[in-house]
Design a protein around this motif. Structure first.
Motif, PDB file in Angstrom:
ATOM      1  N   ASN A   1      -9.213  21.239  14.323  1.00  0.00           N
ATOM      2  CA  ASN A   1      -9.418  19.785  14.470  1.00  0.00           C
ATOM      3  C   ASN A   1      -8.214  19.011  13.942  1.00  0.00           C
ATOM      4  OD1 ASN A   1     -11.988  20.245  15.450  1.00  0.00           O
ATOM      5  ND2 ASN A   1     -12.901  20.181  13.405  1.00  0.00           N
ATOM      6  N   THR A   2      -7.703  18.129  14.776  1.00  0.00           N
ATOM      7  CA  THR A   2      -6.583  17.292  14.345  1.00  0.00           C
ATOM      8  C   THR A   2      -6.996  15.830  14.416  1.00  0.00           C
ATOM      9  OG1 THR A   2      -4.999  18.916  15.166  1.00  0.00           O
ATOM     10  CG2 THR A   2      -4.141  16.713  14.736  1.00  0.00           C
ATOM     11  N   LEU A   3      -6.862  15.153  13.292  1.00  0.00           N
ATOM     12  CA  LEU A   3      -7.113  13.709  13.235  1.00  0.00           C
ATOM     13  C   LEU A   3      -5.784  13.015  13.512  1.00  0.00           C
ATOM     14  CD1 LEU A   3      -8.806  11.187  12.539  1.00  0.00           C
ATOM     15  CD2 LEU A   3      -8.309  11.628  10.130  1.00  0.00           C
ATOM     16  N   ILE A   4      -5.784  12.179  14.534  1.00  0.00           N
ATOM     17  CA  ILE A   4      -4.543  11.512  14.944  1.00  0.00           C
ATOM     18  C   ILE A   4      -4.696  10.013  14.680  1.00  0.00           C
ATOM     19  CG2 ILE A   4      -2.843  11.301  16.801  1.00  0.00           C
ATOM     20  CD1 ILE A   4      -4.572  13.425  18.341  1.00  0.00           C
ATOM     21  N   TYR A   5      -3.826   9.503  13.842  1.00  0.00           N
ATOM     22  CA  TYR A   5      -3.907   8.088  13.450  1.00  0.00           C
ATOM     23  C   TYR A   5      -2.475   7.581  13.356  1.00  0.00           C
ATOM     24  CZ  TYR A   5      -4.668   4.203  10.098  1.00  0.00           C
ATOM     25  OH  TYR A   5      -4.687   2.991   9.452  1.00  0.00           O
ATOM     26  N   HIS A   6      -2.187   6.481  14.043  1.00  0.00           N
ATOM     27  CA  HIS A   6      -0.793   6.007  14.031  1.00  0.00           C
ATOM     28  C   HIS A   6      -0.347   5.721  12.591  1.00  0.00           C
ATOM     29  CE1 HIS A   6       2.921   4.410  15.477  1.00  0.00           C
ATOM     30  NE2 HIS A   6       2.692   3.214  14.979  1.00  0.00           N
ATOM     31  N   GLY A   7      -1.206   5.083  11.793  1.00  0.00           N
ATOM     32  CA  GLY A   7      -0.864   4.950  10.366  1.00  0.00           C
ATOM     33  C   GLY A   7      -0.765   3.529   9.855  1.00  0.00           C
ATOM     34  N   GLU A   8      -1.310   2.590  10.611  1.00  0.00           N
ATOM     35  CA  GLU A   8      -1.170   1.176  10.247  1.00  0.00           C
ATOM     36  C   GLU A   8      -1.587   0.874   8.804  1.00  0.00           C
ATOM     37  OE1 GLU A   8      -2.253   2.446  12.960  1.00  0.00           O
ATOM     38  OE2 GLU A   8      -1.491   1.349  14.685  1.00  0.00           O
ATOM     39  N   GLY A   9      -2.657   1.510   8.340  1.00  0.00           N
ATOM     40  CA  GLY A   9      -3.205   1.187   7.015  1.00  0.00           C
ATOM     41  C   GLY A   9      -2.332   1.627   5.849  1.00  0.00           C
ATOM     42  N   MET A  10      -1.265   2.347   6.132  1.00  0.00           N
ATOM     43  CA  MET A  10      -0.436   2.859   5.021  1.00  0.00           C
ATOM     44  C   MET A  10       0.254   1.744   4.244  1.00  0.00           C
ATOM     45  SD  MET A  10       1.340   6.374   5.883  1.00  0.00           S
ATOM     46  CE  MET A  10       0.978   7.180   7.382  1.00  0.00           C
ATOM     47  N   HIS A  11       0.657   0.687   4.956  1.00  0.00           N
ATOM     48  CA  HIS A  11       1.395  -0.377   4.264  1.00  0.00           C
ATOM     49  C   HIS A  11       0.550  -1.019   3.166  1.00  0.00           C
ATOM     50  CE1 HIS A  11       4.452   0.173   7.169  1.00  0.00           C
ATOM     51  NE2 HIS A  11       3.788  -0.366   8.164  1.00  0.00           N
ATOM     52  N   ASP A  12      -0.732  -1.231   3.451  1.00  0.00           N
ATOM     53  CA  ASP A  12      -1.598  -1.855   2.445  1.00  0.00           C
ATOM     54  C   ASP A  12      -1.684  -0.991   1.193  1.00  0.00           C
ATOM     55  OD1 ASP A  12      -2.123  -4.042   3.988  1.00  0.00           O
ATOM     56  OD2 ASP A  12      -4.009  -3.274   4.805  1.00  0.00           O
ATOM     57  N   LEU A  13      -1.864   0.307   1.399  1.00  0.00           N
ATOM     58  CA  LEU A  13      -1.962   1.192   0.224  1.00  0.00           C
ATOM     59  C   LEU A  13      -0.635   1.225  -0.533  1.00  0.00           C
ATOM     60  CD1 LEU A  13      -4.115   4.242   1.382  1.00  0.00           C
ATOM     61  CD2 LEU A  13      -4.824   2.099   0.349  1.00  0.00           C
ATOM     62  N   ASN A  14       0.461   1.264   0.197  1.00  0.00           N
ATOM     63  CA  ASN A  14       1.772   1.279  -0.461  1.00  0.00           C
ATOM     64  C   ASN A  14       1.978   0.029  -1.305  1.00  0.00           C
ATOM     65  OD1 ASN A  14       2.369   3.710   0.745  1.00  0.00           O
ATOM     66  ND2 ASN A  14       3.521   2.790   2.427  1.00  0.00           N
ATOM     67  N   MET A  15       1.434  -1.068  -0.798  1.00  0.00           N
ATOM     68  CA  MET A  15       1.609  -2.352  -1.479  1.00  0.00           C
ATOM     69  C   MET A  15       0.718  -2.432  -2.728  1.00  0.00           C
ATOM     70  SD  MET A  15       1.349  -5.823   0.682  1.00  0.00           S
ATOM     71  CE  MET A  15      -0.432  -5.672   0.775  1.00  0.00           C
ATOM     72  N   LEU A  16      -0.494  -1.879  -2.625  1.00  0.00           N
ATOM     73  CA  LEU A  16      -1.488  -2.094  -3.683  1.00  0.00           C
ATOM     74  C   LEU A  16      -1.497  -1.010  -4.758  1.00  0.00           C
ATOM     75  CD1 LEU A  16      -4.409  -3.238  -1.366  1.00  0.00           C
ATOM     76  CD2 LEU A  16      -3.152  -4.686  -2.967  1.00  0.00           C
ATOM     77  N   ILE A  17      -1.037   0.178  -4.418  1.00  0.00           N
ATOM     78  CA  ILE A  17      -1.145   1.278  -5.385  1.00  0.00           C
ATOM     79  C   ILE A  17       0.213   1.556  -6.012  1.00  0.00           C
ATOM     80  CG2 ILE A  17      -1.729   3.736  -5.668  1.00  0.00           C
ATOM     81  CD1 ILE A  17      -3.755   3.416  -3.421  1.00  0.00           C
ATOM     82  N   PRO A  18       0.281   1.508  -7.349  1.00  0.00           N
ATOM     83  CA  PRO A  18       1.568   1.793  -7.992  1.00  0.00           C
ATOM     84  C   PRO A  18       2.025   3.212  -7.656  1.00  0.00           C
ATOM     85  CG  PRO A  18      -0.179   1.398  -9.628  1.00  0.00           C
ATOM     86  CD  PRO A  18      -0.799   1.260  -8.287  1.00  0.00           C
ATOM     87  N   ASN A  19       3.289   3.412  -7.619  1.00  0.00           N
ATOM     88  CA  ASN A  19       3.898   4.724  -7.334  1.00  0.00           C
ATOM     89  C   ASN A  19       3.823   5.152  -5.867  1.00  0.00           C
ATOM     90  OD1 ASN A  19       4.409   4.825  -9.967  1.00  0.00           O
ATOM     91  ND2 ASN A  19       3.375   6.772 -10.389  1.00  0.00           N
ATOM     92  N   LEU A  20       3.121   4.404  -5.027  1.00  0.00           N
ATOM     93  CA  LEU A  20       3.140   4.749  -3.595  1.00  0.00           C
ATOM     94  C   LEU A  20       4.213   3.910  -2.927  1.00  0.00           C
ATOM     95  CD1 LEU A  20      -0.369   5.154  -1.983  1.00  0.00           C
ATOM     96  CD2 LEU A  20       1.083   6.806  -3.103  1.00  0.00           C
ATOM     97  N   ASP A  21       4.924   4.505  -2.003  1.00  0.00           N
ATOM     98  CA  ASP A  21       5.830   3.709  -1.189  1.00  0.00           C
ATOM     99  C   ASP A  21       6.047   4.400   0.141  1.00  0.00           C
ATOM    100  OD1 ASP A  21       8.315   5.297  -1.127  1.00  0.00           O
ATOM    101  OD2 ASP A  21       8.323   4.953  -3.291  1.00  0.00           O
ATOM    102  N   ILE A  22       6.728   3.684   1.001  1.00  0.00           N
ATOM    103  CA  ILE A  22       6.869   4.113   2.396  1.00  0.00           C
ATOM    104  C   ILE A  22       7.584   5.465   2.529  1.00  0.00           C
ATOM    105  CG2 ILE A  22       9.074   2.967   2.933  1.00  0.00           C
ATOM    106  CD1 ILE A  22       7.394   1.795   5.420  1.00  0.00           C
ATOM    107  N   ASN A  23       8.363   5.816   1.504  1.00  0.00           N
ATOM    108  CA  ASN A  23       9.093   7.091   1.579  1.00  0.00           C
ATOM    109  C   ASN A  23       8.210   8.298   1.288  1.00  0.00           C
ATOM    110  OD1 ASN A  23      11.770   6.077   2.119  1.00  0.00           O
ATOM    111  ND2 ASN A  23      11.552   5.089   0.121  1.00  0.00           N
ATOM    112  N   LYS A  24       6.972   8.025   0.869  1.00  0.00           N
ATOM    113  CA  LYS A  24       6.067   9.140   0.563  1.00  0.00           C
ATOM    114  C   LYS A  24       4.796   9.027   1.400  1.00  0.00           C
ATOM    115  CE  LYS A  24       7.049   8.412  -4.191  1.00  0.00           C
ATOM    116  NZ  LYS A  24       6.385   8.029  -5.407  1.00  0.00           N
TER     117      LYS A  24
END
Ligand code: D5M
Ligand code: FE
Ligand code: ZN
Length: 582
Positions: free
Chosen positions: A456-479
């Motif tokens: 099973n492969t879950l395919i998601y373009h990834g739009e929601g990543m920016h919000d998490l990168n913005m709100l969670i310390p230590n997360l950023d677009i490079n990870k």
């Protein structure tokens, strides 16, 4: 080849000459294999003048840009049995070999004489065997390829020996009905709560959770457990965390001590954002003055993935290639790198080892932003080489039609595709990419879940990543893999509501990860990353687009030309970098 065919051939050539079009022998040969060559040539002439940069030479590459169905079919066949590209480009670059009908018209010789000369067809052979000459020449080329292929650089795609075995387990396309009304948002949130609650209940420790209303009615202190979506979260002056939890019966104040987790790395509470579901256990203290009480939390948890999760694997030794963000149509589209990937699929790139990777590829996922689209971000027009969405798809077809037929392509729509921006997002409609349907590309919505040979492969373009990168310390677009882990832990692909990610109000929340995928594939951030979380394989594709001003404005340095390939029998990833000499 009979007399009738020879006549047909010279009729076609004359027809093209009249239209001022030159044709290469290989192109002519291809057209002659069609059921109705005359009709097809008429269609070609009609369409060809609309092609940007058409310079009068009808080559196989030009054929690929046309929408004429019967030709696309033949081309697809041809890909499986290719005649080397080199020969044709040589024909065109060396004047004496090209069929320059325009200059012929200027000369005093008859057109058919010239055609014969250019095709190197002796007059007396223009009867039964003239096309045979071309055919046998082509066959000779085939043999040459095959025989060289048999040497050190053989290419025997094992994937061809396996039948397609796939199911679409989840695809929101056609199921996204909404009026955009307040009730639709309410229904979606209710569905989110109910579905996440059921997932949370599968955790062994979640036995005794009660409704929030029952806790708020307590008049004495008591040990309680409950779960809810986080309505708000803030830190107190002592750096503890004060949350308001919400379920369908009410709201509850919750205090989580900053020292509750005995961990060195980033604590779960620090990675907690609004609208996530959490389960808490703690001590409820009612308030004296009729105000709401508060729970002092002893332990809490998110839904997460079980630590003993065992992924499915395939019995068949085949692989899946995971790409995204080609941005065809953009000036920054790295065409030659992408062409190299397509050539790799055809066994024309790399050493024995690299070719053996290509031999196993049975599926390709294109996880959004295949085309650059139109009007997606401010001043995008300046970045466009092809400012027409239909032509962007025509250009895309040039590549996809060169992918061997035994490889199945899944195409999920990203935020640059000509569909709405809000997620869940339907598949790209046929009107834009009819030709994709002709070669059986499976267009899917975002997100989708597919099963290939049991995996099973879950395919998601990834739009929601920016919000998490913005709100969670230590997360950023490079990870990107770190954000992907948070999606899995939350069991939701856009856990926060009301931030940058546009969410469409539909009565069912399609962004919930209700079944655990074996492979989780995202794109969008243009930065390759891979890893594992509790045995789920996490892959973020890179991209095939160099840095644009838009990316520069976000400080993004894209990873270009990198393609992750996962073996479905071992779930082992291979990360190929087409920038390198592989
Ligand atoms: O995204 C192009 C690049 O820009 C990719 O690296 C993600 C980044 N991007 C896009 N939108 C945002 C927002 N809202 N915040 C931060 N970074 C963003 P593409 O989808 O290809 O246009
Ligand atoms: Fe993109
Ligand atoms: Zn994107």
């Amino acid at each position: 080849m009979n007399q009738k065919n020879a006549v047909l051939k010279s009729q076609l050539i004359n027809f093209l000459v009249e239209a001022g079009i030159n044709i290469t022998p290989k192109t002519l040969e291809l057209i002659l294999t069609l059921d109705s060559p005359q009709l097809s040539v008429e269609k070609i002439v009609k369409e060809i003048n609309f092609l940007p940069n058409f310079n009068g030479a009808l080559t196989v590459d030009i054929l690929k840009k046309l929408s004429v169905k019967e030709i696309q079919k033949v081309l697809k066949r041809d890909v499986l049995n290719p005649i080397p590209k080199l020969d044709e480009s040589r024909d065109l670059s060396r004047k004496e070999n090209s069929l320059d009908f325009n200059s012929e018209i200027k000369s005093s010789q008859s057109k058919s004489q010239l055609v014969r000369e250019r095709l190197k067809l002796p007059k007396n052979k223009l009867s039964s065997s003239d096309s045979n000459d071309i055919n046998s020449e082509a066959k000779k080329n085939d043999v040459r390829i095959n025989s060289s292929a048999k040497s050190s650089l053989s290419f025997k795609p094992d994937a061809k020996d396996y039948d397609f075995d796939y199911r679409i387990l989840k695809d929101p396309t056609g199921k996204l009905y909404t009026n955009g009304a307040y009730e639709d948002f309410y229904d979606m949130t209710t569905d989110k709560y109910n579905t996440l609650k059921n997932l949370m209940k599968k955790r062994p420790e979640v036995l005794s959770a009660v409704d929030i209303k029952r806790i708020n009615r307590l008049t004495n202190s008591a040990e309680v457990s409950t779960m809810g979506l986080i309505k708000s979260i803030r830190t107190t002056k002592n750096d503890n965390f004060l949350l308001v939890l919400e379920d369908l019966t009410g709201e509850l104040n919750v205090l989580i001590n900053k020292d509750i987790e005995n961990k060195n790395d980033l604590k779960t509470i620090e990675r907690t954002v609004c609208d996530q579901m959490i389960y808490i256990e703690g001590n409820y203290k009612p308030s004296d003055q009729g105000k709401q009480g508060i729970v002092f939390v002893n332990s809490f948890t998110k839904i997460d993935i079980p630590t003993d999760f065992k992924p499915n694997t395939s019995i068949d030794p085949i692989s899946i290639a995971l790409i995204s963000d080609t941005h065809i149509g953009s000036r920054e589209f790295e065409e030659s790198l992408f062409r190299r990937f397509i050539e790799f699929l055809n066994g024309n790139v790399g050493n024995k080892n690299i070719r053996s990777i290509a031999e196993r590829i049975k599926y390709i996922i294109i996880n959004g932003d295949l085309v650059d689209g139109i009007g997606v971000y401010p001043n995008q027009f300046d970045d466009l080489l092809i400012p027409d969405i239909y032509q962007q798809y025509t250009k895309s077809m040039e590549f996809l039609s060169d992918i061997p037929e035994y490889i199945k392509i899944f195409y999920v729509s990203g935020n640059h595709e000509p569909v709405r921006n809000a997620i869940p997002r339907p598949a790209v409609p046929k009107q834009y990419c009819q030709e994709f349907f002709d070669i059986d590309v499976q267009c899917l919505g975002n997100p989708s879940l597919i099963n290939t040979h049991g995996v099973n492969t879950l395919i998601y373009h990834g739009e929601g990543m920016h919000d998490l990168n913005m709100l969670i310390p230590n997360l950023d677009i490079n990870k990107p893999v770190e954000a992907m882990k948070e999606f899995l832990i939350s069991r939701h692909l856009a856990p926060v509501f009301g931030e940058k990610t546009q969410l469409a109000p539909v009565s069912k929340d399609w962004l919930i990860i209700d079944s655990i995928p074996d492979i989780f594939h995202t794109g969008h951030v243009h930065i390759n990353g891979y890893g594992k979380y509790r045995n789920v394989s996490l892959i973020n594709s890179g991209c095939f687009q160099a840095q644009t001003d838009f990316m520069r404005s976000f400080g993004i340095v894209p990873t270009i030309g990198i393609v992750p390939i996962v073996e479905l029998d071992t779930l082992k990833p291979q990360i190929l970098d087409f920038k390198k000499q592989i």
